[in-house]
Design a protein around this motif. Sequence first.
Motif, PDB file in Angstrom:
ATOM      1  N   ALA A 132       1.140  -0.992  -0.091  1.00  0.00           N
ATOM      2  CA  ALA A 132      -0.003  -0.342  -0.107  1.00  0.00           C
ATOM      3  C   ALA A 132       0.800   1.467   0.279  1.00  0.00           C
ATOM      4  O   ALA A 132       0.637   2.106  -0.890  1.00  0.00           O
ATOM      5  N   LEU A 133       2.104   1.470   0.460  1.00  0.00           N
ATOM      6  CA  LEU A 133       2.783   2.346   0.576  1.00  0.00           C
ATOM      7  C   LEU A 133       3.389   2.463  -0.529  1.00  0.00           C
ATOM      8  O   LEU A 133       3.601   4.027  -1.262  1.00  0.00           O
ATOM      9  N   ARG A 134       3.637   1.273  -1.524  1.00  0.00           N
ATOM     10  CA  ARG A 134       4.419   1.646  -3.138  1.00  0.00           C
ATOM     11  C   ARG A 134       2.340   2.764  -3.519  1.00  0.00           C
ATOM     12  O   ARG A 134       3.048   3.255  -4.732  1.00  0.00           O
ATOM     13  N   VAL A 135       1.711   1.846  -3.262  1.00  0.00           N
ATOM     14  CA  VAL A 135       0.179   2.075  -4.522  1.00  0.00           C
ATOM     15  C   VAL A 135      -0.043   3.825  -3.981  1.00  0.00           C
ATOM     16  O   VAL A 135      -0.229   4.871  -4.942  1.00  0.00           O
ATOM     17  N   TYR A 136       0.400   3.578  -2.751  1.00  0.00           N
ATOM     18  CA  TYR A 136      -0.545   5.428  -2.257  1.00  0.00           C
ATOM     19  C   TYR A 136       0.513   5.991  -0.972  1.00  0.00           C
ATOM     20  O   TYR A 136       0.853   6.101   0.063  1.00  0.00           O
ATOM     21  N   PRO A 137       2.361   6.845  -2.311  1.00  0.00           N
ATOM     22  CA  PRO A 137       2.933   6.825  -1.279  1.00  0.00           C
ATOM     23  C   PRO A 137       2.638   8.875  -1.071  1.00  0.00           C
ATOM     24  O   PRO A 137       3.519   9.101  -0.064  1.00  0.00           O
ATOM     25  N   GLN A 138       0.769   8.981  -1.411  1.00  0.00           N
ATOM     26  CA  GLN A 138       1.223  10.433  -1.164  1.00  0.00           C
ATOM     27  C   GLN A 138      -0.496  10.200   0.053  1.00  0.00           C
ATOM     28  O   GLN A 138      -0.667  11.201  -0.036  1.00  0.00           O
ATOM     29  N   GLY A 139      -0.464   9.135   0.651  1.00  0.00           N
ATOM     30  CA  GLY A 139      -1.703   8.872   1.180  1.00  0.00           C
ATOM     31  C   GLY A 139      -2.699   7.735   0.681  1.00  0.00           C
ATOM     32  O   GLY A 139      -3.284   8.049  -0.545  1.00  0.00           O
ATOM     33  N   VAL A 140      -3.781   7.038   1.677  1.00  0.00           N
ATOM     34  CA  VAL A 140      -4.905   6.803   0.801  1.00  0.00           C
ATOM     35  C   VAL A 140      -5.957   7.398   0.709  1.00  0.00           C
ATOM     36  O   VAL A 140      -6.339   7.930   1.641  1.00  0.00           O
ATOM     37  N   PRO A 141      -6.559   7.046  -0.525  1.00  0.00           N
ATOM     38  CA  PRO A 141      -7.608   8.276  -0.295  1.00  0.00           C
ATOM     39  C   PRO A 141      -9.023   7.348   1.051  1.00  0.00           C
ATOM     40  O   PRO A 141      -9.287   5.838   0.957  1.00  0.00           O
ATOM     41  N   ALA A 142      -9.674   7.624   1.000  1.00  0.00           N
ATOM     42  CA  ALA A 142     -10.634   7.748   1.885  1.00  0.00           C
ATOM     43  C   ALA A 142     -12.440   6.576   1.361  1.00  0.00           C
ATOM     44  O   ALA A 142     -11.999   6.688  -0.425  1.00  0.00           O
ATOM     45  N   ALA A 143     -11.478   5.524   2.013  1.00  0.00           N
ATOM     46  CA  ALA A 143     -12.574   4.034   1.333  1.00  0.00           C
ATOM     47  C   ALA A 143     -14.276   4.843   1.559  1.00  0.00           C
ATOM     48  O   ALA A 143     -14.835   5.790   2.787  1.00  0.00           O
ATOM     49  N   THR A 144     -14.725   3.901   0.202  1.00  0.00           N
ATOM     50  CA  THR A 144     -16.498   4.661   0.478  1.00  0.00           C
ATOM     51  C   THR A 144     -17.019   4.178   0.494  1.00  0.00           C
ATOM     52  O   THR A 144     -18.674   4.033   1.348  1.00  0.00           O
ATOM     53  N   LYS A 145     -16.708   2.857   0.724  1.00  0.00           N
ATOM     54  CA  LYS A 145     -17.633   1.408   1.561  1.00  0.00           C
ATOM     55  C   LYS A 145     -16.558   0.597   2.438  1.00  0.00           C
ATOM     56  O   LYS A 145     -16.039   0.204   2.227  1.00  0.00           O
ATOM     57  N   TRP A 146     -17.411   0.310   3.694  1.00  0.00           N
ATOM     58  CA  TRP A 146     -16.959  -1.337   4.116  1.00  0.00           C
ATOM     59  C   TRP A 146     -17.994  -2.263   4.000  1.00  0.00           C
ATOM     60  O   TRP A 146     -18.951  -2.223   4.512  1.00  0.00           O
ATOM     61  N   SER A 147     -17.686  -3.229   3.695  1.00  0.00           N
ATOM     62  CA  SER A 147     -18.402  -4.621   3.929  1.00  0.00           C
ATOM     63  C   SER A 147     -17.432  -6.281   4.519  1.00  0.00           C
ATOM     64  O   SER A 147     -16.118  -5.741   4.054  1.00  0.00           O
ATOM     65  N   ALA A 148     -18.141  -7.054   4.689  1.00  0.00           N
ATOM     66  CA  ALA A 148     -17.683  -8.188   5.175  1.00  0.00           C
ATOM     67  C   ALA A 148     -17.172  -9.000   3.749  1.00  0.00           C
ATOM     68  O   ALA A 148     -16.007  -9.390   4.366  1.00  0.00           O
ATOM     69  N   GLY A 149     -16.715  -8.489   2.550  1.00  0.00           N
ATOM     70  CA  GLY A 149     -16.711  -8.905   1.766  1.00  0.00           C
ATOM     71  C   GLY A 149     -17.155  -8.515   0.280  1.00  0.00           C
ATOM     72  O   GLY A 149     -17.737  -6.860   0.238  1.00  0.00           O
ATOM     73  N   TYR A 150     -15.888  -8.396  -0.591  1.00  0.00           N
ATOM     74  CA  TYR A 150     -16.721  -7.826  -1.714  1.00  0.00           C
ATOM     75  C   TYR A 150     -15.898  -8.410  -3.006  1.00  0.00           C
ATOM     76  O   TYR A 150     -15.704  -9.507  -3.104  1.00  0.00           O
ATOM     77  N   ILE A 151     -17.179  -8.106  -4.311  1.00  0.00           N
ATOM     78  CA  ILE A 151     -16.662  -9.261  -5.675  1.00  0.00           C
ATOM     79  C   ILE A 151     -16.423  -8.436  -6.422  1.00  0.00           C
ATOM     80  O   ILE A 151     -16.780  -7.406  -6.299  1.00  0.00           O
ATOM     81  N   LEU A 152     -15.603  -8.716  -7.235  1.00  0.00           N
ATOM     82  CA  LEU A 152     -15.080  -8.070  -8.138  1.00  0.00           C
ATOM     83  C   LEU A 152     -14.443  -8.688  -9.626  1.00  0.00           C
ATOM     84  O   LEU A 152     -14.615 -10.137  -9.317  1.00  0.00           O
ATOM     85  N   SER A 153     -14.755  -7.962 -10.804  1.00  0.00           N
ATOM     86  CA  SER A 153     -14.535  -9.326 -12.036  1.00  0.00           C
ATOM     87  C   SER A 153     -12.815  -8.817 -12.164  1.00  0.00           C
ATOM     88  O   SER A 153     -12.970  -7.973 -12.098  1.00  0.00           O
ATOM     89  N   ALA A 154     -12.605 -10.176 -12.304  1.00  0.00           N
ATOM     90  CA  ALA A 154     -11.630  -9.960 -12.826  1.00  0.00           C
ATOM     91  C   ALA A 154     -11.137  -9.207 -13.996  1.00  0.00           C
ATOM     92  O   ALA A 154     -11.912  -9.661 -15.294  1.00  0.00           O
ATOM     93  N   ASP A 155      -9.658  -8.522 -14.059  1.00  0.00           N
ATOM     94  CA  ASP A 155      -9.393  -8.064 -15.391  1.00  0.00           C
ATOM     95  C   ASP A 155      -8.478  -9.252 -16.347  1.00  0.00           C
ATOM     96  O   ASP A 155      -8.164  -9.880 -15.550  1.00  0.00           O
ATOM     97  N   LEU A 156      -7.970  -9.153 -17.540  1.00  0.00           N
ATOM     98  CA  LEU A 156      -6.884  -9.940 -18.141  1.00  0.00           C
ATOM     99  C   LEU A 156      -5.359 -10.031 -17.061  1.00  0.00           C
ATOM    100  O   LEU A 156      -4.808 -10.851 -17.404  1.00  0.00           O
ATOM    101  N   GLY A 157      -4.850  -8.770 -16.373  1.00  0.00           N
ATOM    102  CA  GLY A 157      -3.965  -8.602 -15.792  1.00  0.00           C
ATOM    103  C   GLY A 157      -4.033  -9.428 -14.868  1.00  0.00           C
ATOM    104  O   GLY A 157      -2.908 -10.013 -14.492  1.00  0.00           O
ATOM    105  N   MET A 158      -5.215  -9.209 -13.622  1.00  0.00           N
ATOM    106  CA  MET A 158      -5.092 -10.252 -13.006  1.00  0.00           C
ATOM    107  C   MET A 158      -5.112 -12.142 -13.172  1.00  0.00           C
ATOM    108  O   MET A 158      -4.614 -12.402 -12.073  1.00  0.00           O
ATOM    109  N   MET A 159      -6.326 -11.715 -13.927  1.00  0.00           N
ATOM    110  CA  MET A 159      -6.735 -13.590 -14.376  1.00  0.00           C
ATOM    111  C   MET A 159      -4.503 -14.488 -14.758  1.00  0.00           C
ATOM    112  O   MET A 159      -4.409 -14.899 -14.581  1.00  0.00           O
TER     113      MET A 159
END
Length: 325
Positions: A132-159
């Motif tokens: 996270a320190l590498r991805v957000y060197p200027q600080g983390v943007p405020a999270a808009t939603k907290w949840s016990a779980g999240y579902i994401l669609s995998a893009d080609l890079g992740m897959m």
Amino acid sequence: MTIQSEDTLAALANGSTKDALVEETIRLANLISGQTPYDGTFSQRIPGLSVSRYSRVNEDYVKSFDMPSMIIVAQGAKTVTVRQEVYRFNQSQILMLPVALPIAMKVTHATYTEPYLSVKLVLDPHKIAEMALRVYPQGVPAATKWSAGYILSADLGMMNAATRLVQCLTHTGDAELLAPLVMDEILIRVLRSPIGSWMAELGFAGSEAHLVTKAIAWLRNHFSDPVKVAELAEMVHMSESTFRVHFKSMTSMSPLQYQKALRLHEARRLMVSESLDATTACYLVGYASPSQFSRDYSRFFGSPPKRDVVGLRPQVTADSNLPLE
């Protein structure tokens, strides 16, 4: 010479990307199939990595206690519930469970010829904080939603990264040398996803999300001890009302409901893995009343302790997810 419009070119590129994603998902499914000789979940020599294969759907939910993790589905579909929250995900989708949680799950689409196939990665909070320190060197943007779980669609890079990670199992030395780099890449891709800022908050000391995870860690290590919510809130330097709200948004349950689930899962483990009787297990996990334990256990697992354990013992394997870590 035909000049194609920008919209046409974009549509062609989008179609090409979708085709590539399908091909990559099939590659991942084939690799998982090669690591799963029969139905079950198989831990791999890459720390935190397991792969699963199931050729039948579940009639009932299977309850377990899961560590912070992400599940990438290459084939089939599964449903996971965290109390009242329901997460349905299928091919090329990812379920993120950012904190340790009691869950119920079942495979909802699978056949003998096209079994459910997935990759699971246990998430390391310290590694998340480092990335996270590498991805957000200027600080983390405020999270808009907290949840016990999240579902994401995998893009080609992740897959593609997931495919390369499982592929590391097939080449001598890759699991030790290359897999850690691919794991870092996957975490970076998660941190750059729509839920990235939420995940990043978990790793930053002082954030409300991080403080709740500290309370969760204390509960997991002291689940048999009596505790008051006010004391937990004071322990992590939050007001009781704020702590209750944030704890529930991150786990879908209250702190005391979470502690009860921990106790019941540990009691089940003691009875199944160590052959303890229900009364002994009840006292070891912090219950004062065997009758209350039996009632809570029956409501939570659907059967009284003795009947439930008799049904479970033949199913226990080396990959059982029952022990609390």
